[in-house]
Design a protein around this motif. Structure first.
Motif, mmCIF file in Angstrom:
data_model
loop_
_atom_site.group_PDB
_atom_site.id
_atom_site.type_symbol
_atom_site.label_atom_id
_atom_site.label_comp_id
_atom_site.label_asym_id
_atom_site.label_seq_id
_atom_site.Cartn_x
_atom_site.Cartn_y
_atom_site.Cartn_z
ATOM 1 N N HIS A 48 0.839 -1.201 0.000
ATOM 2 C CA HIS A 48 0.000 0.000 0.000
ATOM 3 C C HIS A 48 0.875 1.253 0.000
ATOM 4 O O HIS A 48 0.610 2.209 -0.733
ATOM 5 C CB HIS A 48 -0.934 -0.001 1.205
ATOM 6 C CG HIS A 48 -1.749 1.244 1.325
ATOM 7 N ND1 HIS A 48 -2.743 1.569 0.432
ATOM 8 C CD2 HIS A 48 -1.701 2.262 2.209
ATOM 9 C CE1 HIS A 48 -3.273 2.729 0.765
ATOM 10 N NE2 HIS A 48 -2.652 3.169 1.846
ATOM 11 N N GLU A 51 2.407 1.725 -3.456
ATOM 12 C CA GLU A 51 1.416 2.253 -4.411
ATOM 13 C C GLU A 51 1.218 3.756 -4.193
ATOM 14 O O GLU A 51 1.103 4.517 -5.160
ATOM 15 C CB GLU A 51 0.098 1.514 -4.252
ATOM 16 C CG GLU A 51 0.139 0.088 -4.737
ATOM 17 C CD GLU A 51 -1.108 -0.708 -4.339
ATOM 18 O OE1 GLU A 51 -1.980 -0.128 -3.647
ATOM 19 O OE2 GLU A 51 -1.186 -1.881 -4.723
ATOM 20 N N GLU A 52 1.165 4.163 -2.935
ATOM 21 C CA GLU A 52 0.993 5.590 -2.629
ATOM 22 C C GLU A 52 2.196 6.391 -3.120
ATOM 23 O O GLU A 52 2.041 7.476 -3.689
ATOM 24 C CB GLU A 52 0.805 5.777 -1.119
ATOM 25 C CG GLU A 52 0.524 7.195 -0.704
ATOM 26 C CD GLU A 52 -0.812 7.714 -1.198
ATOM 27 O OE1 GLU A 52 -0.921 8.940 -1.376
ATOM 28 O OE2 GLU A 52 -1.739 6.919 -1.416
ATOM 29 N N ARG A 55 1.935 6.763 -6.854
ATOM 30 C CA ARG A 55 0.946 7.788 -7.213
ATOM 31 C C ARG A 55 1.530 9.188 -7.069
ATOM 32 O O ARG A 55 1.332 10.053 -7.925
ATOM 33 C CB ARG A 55 -0.299 7.652 -6.330
ATOM 34 C CG ARG A 55 -1.261 6.625 -6.805
ATOM 35 C CD ARG A 55 -2.586 6.744 -6.057
ATOM 36 N NE ARG A 55 -2.925 5.401 -5.642
ATOM 37 C CZ ARG A 55 -3.139 5.000 -4.397
ATOM 38 N NH1 ARG A 55 -3.109 5.857 -3.418
ATOM 39 N NH2 ARG A 55 -3.412 3.754 -4.132
#
Length: 64
Positions: A48, A51-52, A55
């Motif tokens: 997670h 992924e952040e 982004r």
């Protein structure tokens, strides 16, 4: 009462230790300070987080 320099150093050291211990106990007893370094599901948390970060990097690259 007259204090010599040795007594003054001991008193200053004791006051400093009390000051530091106050903050240690305050942080350990107050639940608003999250000081846990271990996460239950580490790998899920890590994906997670990755992924952040991807982004954020993609958004930064678009602005160029």
């Amino acid at each position: 009462m007259k204090l010599n320099w040795g007594t003054g150093i001991v008193i200053a050291f004791a006051l400093f230790m009390t000051f530091i211990l106050y903050f240690v106990f305050e942080v350990q007893s107050n639940s608003k300070y999250d000081n846990d370094l271990v996460v239950e599901e580490y790998y899920k948390h890590d994906t997670h987080f990755q992924e952040e970060m991807a982004r954020i990097q993609n958004a930064h690259d678009l602005q160029r």
